[in-house]
Write a protein that holds these residues in place. Structure first.
Motif, PDB file in Angstrom:
ATOM      1  N   MET A  97     -36.444 -44.916  61.301  1.00  0.00           N
ATOM      2  CA  MET A  97     -37.358 -45.303  61.947  1.00  0.00           C
ATOM      3  C   MET A  97     -36.681 -45.365  63.788  1.00  0.00           C
ATOM      4  N   ASN A  98     -37.313 -44.471  64.473  1.00  0.00           N
ATOM      5  CA  ASN A  98     -36.395 -44.963  66.574  1.00  0.00           C
ATOM      6  C   ASN A  98     -36.601 -46.229  66.370  1.00  0.00           C
ATOM      7  N   TRP A 155     -48.272 -44.242  66.935  1.00  0.00           N
ATOM      8  CA  TRP A 155     -47.241 -43.672  67.179  1.00  0.00           C
ATOM      9  C   TRP A 155     -46.336 -44.105  68.015  1.00  0.00           C
ATOM     10  N   ARG A 159     -43.981 -46.530  70.411  1.00  0.00           N
ATOM     11  CA  ARG A 159     -42.695 -46.652  70.632  1.00  0.00           C
ATOM     12  C   ARG A 159     -42.279 -47.304  72.045  1.00  0.00           C
ATOM     13  N   ASP A 185     -44.326 -48.606  61.017  1.00  0.00           N
ATOM     14  CA  ASP A 185     -44.524 -49.869  61.788  1.00  0.00           C
ATOM     15  C   ASP A 185     -45.273 -50.979  61.302  1.00  0.00           C
ATOM     16  N   GLU A 210     -44.731 -42.663  60.204  1.00  0.00           N
ATOM     17  CA  GLU A 210     -44.052 -43.716  60.419  1.00  0.00           C
ATOM     18  C   GLU A 210     -44.586 -45.104  61.191  1.00  0.00           C
ATOM     19  N   GLU A 214     -45.503 -36.586  60.024  1.00  0.00           N
ATOM     20  CA  GLU A 214     -44.493 -37.497  59.709  1.00  0.00           C
ATOM     21  C   GLU A 214     -44.495 -38.341  60.788  1.00  0.00           C
TER      22      GLU A 214
END
Length: 642
Positions: A1-2, A460, A464, A137, A133, A129
């Motif tokens: 994960m970023n 997503w 972020r 989250d 993600e 993807e």
């Protein structure tokens, strides 16, 4: 994960704004999104010739086609501007809508032009993807272990609820299927059908692990309900609060369980599941020999915004397992309130201690003095969500992401094997070497087929930029909670509104659990519940799309009715508090209310809210005057007794 951006977050910089205050940045980034896509097209194999020449572009029919395109878009723009609902404005207090995050809008547009379909990985190598993600989250936000859990984007809460019951239904029939399989029945030897129907979800999933080791999983799964169907009533009851969303009735129909197997759980005067009655009903069903397929808790009821006692449901299940050997699946319908759990998490995803949480709210001015939130039972309800088997949540509600973006999260991803399908022409196997233990093939593991990868990109991107913790979404959601608290307080203490010789009082149904505020107007001295309901219905009609002047209306709201049919005697608590007699309630059996999800981010300053409230009082008075004037002019059946 970023890792999401941990720098300080300015909430006002996240939205276009009620007056398009951030229009310059939004237009620049919109142009960037479009330009990048156009460059991407132009740069794909630059050696290829242009297939539409300048000569063709200047042809008469070519130009006419472009003119017609422009005309249609101008016509559409006119329709949208004339009749769309201005969710972005603080003048709108109705459904669970508000201004949406710029980053999600831009990410959606940017991705939409690439047209990825998240049904198949080969059609969406990037956005599949991103969806996985984004799902993880949400799992982290709910307290699930990301290595063991699974989440994905749906079209909305309805489909997410369907999936929750889909896995619960299939899970319930696996032990019965094991008992029928010659090579597997030793796993449940000595257990009666009643015992098999009362195994805990984790025990059933452990059995599926053993089936996979023996190479029998596919054969046994074919003997479960997904292969042979279900006998009417054979799986037991589903306990759902009276405050349920109508999707639960549809789910029973779609999944073949049958609506008659829903057992409604009464709610208390705060429209949360009545714990004592829930326990009484559960124990009675068990003693009568009825298995319980699932129990549903609602975190953010659609009509009242109430937060159920999820902690009491988890305690009840443990007690049933201990005392009676009876277990059941627990699903939380948090379509509305799910994102609020971010309000309780620190930057390391730890659920904060109650006193430490309140201290941080005060220190960072997220929840100021004079606003008590959360109530301790609301805190415990959110904390216990980590123990539920699956959770519905809608990013397009309190995630401030555009439609259509629902989601479902499952605590134990092994459960996905009970519903997954595989078609070689669409889906790809996940290579063990690439980490199959952490991936689920998306397209074959969900209820929907083709689905927009742009939605996954929007969710997503939002996650972020705005972390799912107190310093991210906590700051955004907190603004609405504070404004709703102020709004409810002002309604509760508001002085009567005078129209000629008539006086009207406005009061909230109850103090909100987060930011849904329900309220009604009552003419002082008029104790007819039917007149009260007609008054509030008329207020809705002139303060909503039904007025025919949505864009120019100076206040917009929504409404609902709380009836005996749906809620039993619970609404009587409010009806009595407004001075209506029991005889009136027994005759009418319904109270019509105005319903306001106060999600706006732009009234968080006390001085802004004070000015807003004074203006709103003037609007209320003007609306009431309009109703009285119309009564006087028509001379027909009076809406309100003079």
């Amino acid at each position: 994960m970023n890792t999401p951006n941990a720098s300080p977050l300015n909430v006002d910089a996240l939205f276009i704004g009620p007056k398009s205050e951030n229009r310059v940045f939004f237009k620049e980034m919109m142009e960037y999104a479009v330009s990048e896509h156009l460059h991407w097209r132009a740069d794909f194999h630059p050696e290829d010739p242009a297939l539409v020449t300048p000569v063709e572009q200047h042809a008469g029919d070519f130009r006419q086609t472009l003119y017609r395109t422009e005309g249609i878009l101008r016509q559409l723009s006119s329709k949208l501007k004339n009749t769309s609902v201005p969710w972005f404005s603080p003048r709108y207090l109705g459904h669970m809508n508000a201004d949406t995050l710029m980053v999600s809008n831009l990410a959606y547009v940017m991705t939409m032009m690439y047209n990825p379909n998240n049904c198949a990985h080969e059609a969406s190598p990037t956005t599949t993807e991103l969806e996985v993600e984004a799902g993880l989250d949400l799992c982290r936000m709910f307290g699930y272990d990301p290595k063991r859990s699974w989440g994905h984007i749906t079209s909305g809460g309805t489909v997410a609820n369907y999936e929750g019951m889909w896995v619960a239904r299939n899970l319930k029939t696996i032990p019965l299927a094991i008992a029928q399989h010659e090579k597997a029945r030793d796993l449940v030897a000595g257990k009666s059908e009643k015992e098999l129907l009362n195994l805990s979800p984790s025990a059933v999933l452990d059995l599926t692990d053993e089936l996979k080791k023996r190479g029998l999983f596919e054969e046994v799964r074919a003997l479960s309900c997904r292969g042979v169907g279900i006998k009417q009533g054979s799986l037991g009851k589903i306990l759902v609060p009276q405050s349920k969303h109508y999707s639960w009735m549809k789910a029973m129909d779609v999944l073949g369980i049958g609506q008659e197997h829903i057992v409604p759980l009464p709610v208390d005067e705060n429209y949360r599941t009545d714990v004592a009655k829930m326990r009484e009903i559960t124990f009675r069903l068990i003693k009568e020999g009825h298995p319980i397929l699932a129990m549903v808790s609602v975190v953010g009821t659609t009509e009242e915004g109430s937060i159920d006692h999820v902690d009491e449901v988890i305690k009840l299940r443990a007690e049933c397992e201990r005392k009676y050997g009876a277990s059941f699946y627990v699903h939380v319908d948090a379509a509305y309130g799910g994102y609020v759990r971010a309000m309780f998490l620190d930057e390391d995803n730890r659920f904060m201690d109650y006193d430490a949480l309140l201290a941080r709210y005060r220190a960072e001015d997220i929840i100021p003095a004079g606003v008590t939130w959360p109530k301790h039972d609301v805190y415990e309800g959110f904390k216990a969500m980590a123990e539920a088997d699956s959770i519905t949540v809608d990013p397009h509600k309190v995630g401030y992401i555009q439609y259509a973006a629902g989601a479902v999260c499952m605590k134990d991803k092994r459960i996905v094997d009970l519903i997954s399908y595989h078609a070689a022409y669409v889906f790809e196997e996940v290579d063990e070497a690439e980490g199959a233990d952490t991936k689920v093939v998306l397209g074959s593991s969900i209820m929907e087929g083709s689905k927009a990868g742009a939605t996954a990109a929007a969710v997503w991107a939002a996650h972020r930029l705005v972390p799912l913790n107190i310093g991210g979404y906590g700051k955004v959601i907190g603004r609405g909670i504070v404004t709703a608290d102020w709004f409810a307080q002002r309604l509760a203490s508001a002085k009567p509104l005078t129209v000629g010789r008539r006086r009207f009082e406005v009061r909230p149904i109850m103090h909100p659990d987060f930011h849904m505020v329900n309220f009604t107007f009552k003419e002082i001295g008029n104790d007819s519940l039917e007149d009260h309901n007609r008054l509030n219905k008329k207020m809705y009609e002139i303060c909503s799309y039904a007025s025919g002047r949505t864009y120019t209306n100076d206040f917009l709201t929504s409404s609902t009715s709380l009836s005996v049919e749906e809620y039993g005697d619970t609404p009587w608590h409010y009806v009595a508090s407004r001075g209506f007699s029991r005889a009136e309630w027994d005759k009418v059996e319904s109270v019509y209310i105005l319903r306001a999800a106060v999600m706006t981010h732009f009234l968080r300053k006390a001085e802004d809210f004070d000015a807003y409230w004074e203006q709103l009082r003037e609007v209320f008075a003007a609306k009431l005057a309009h109703i009285v004037d119309m009564e006087d002019k028509t001379g027909a059946d009076t809406l309100i007794a003079a």
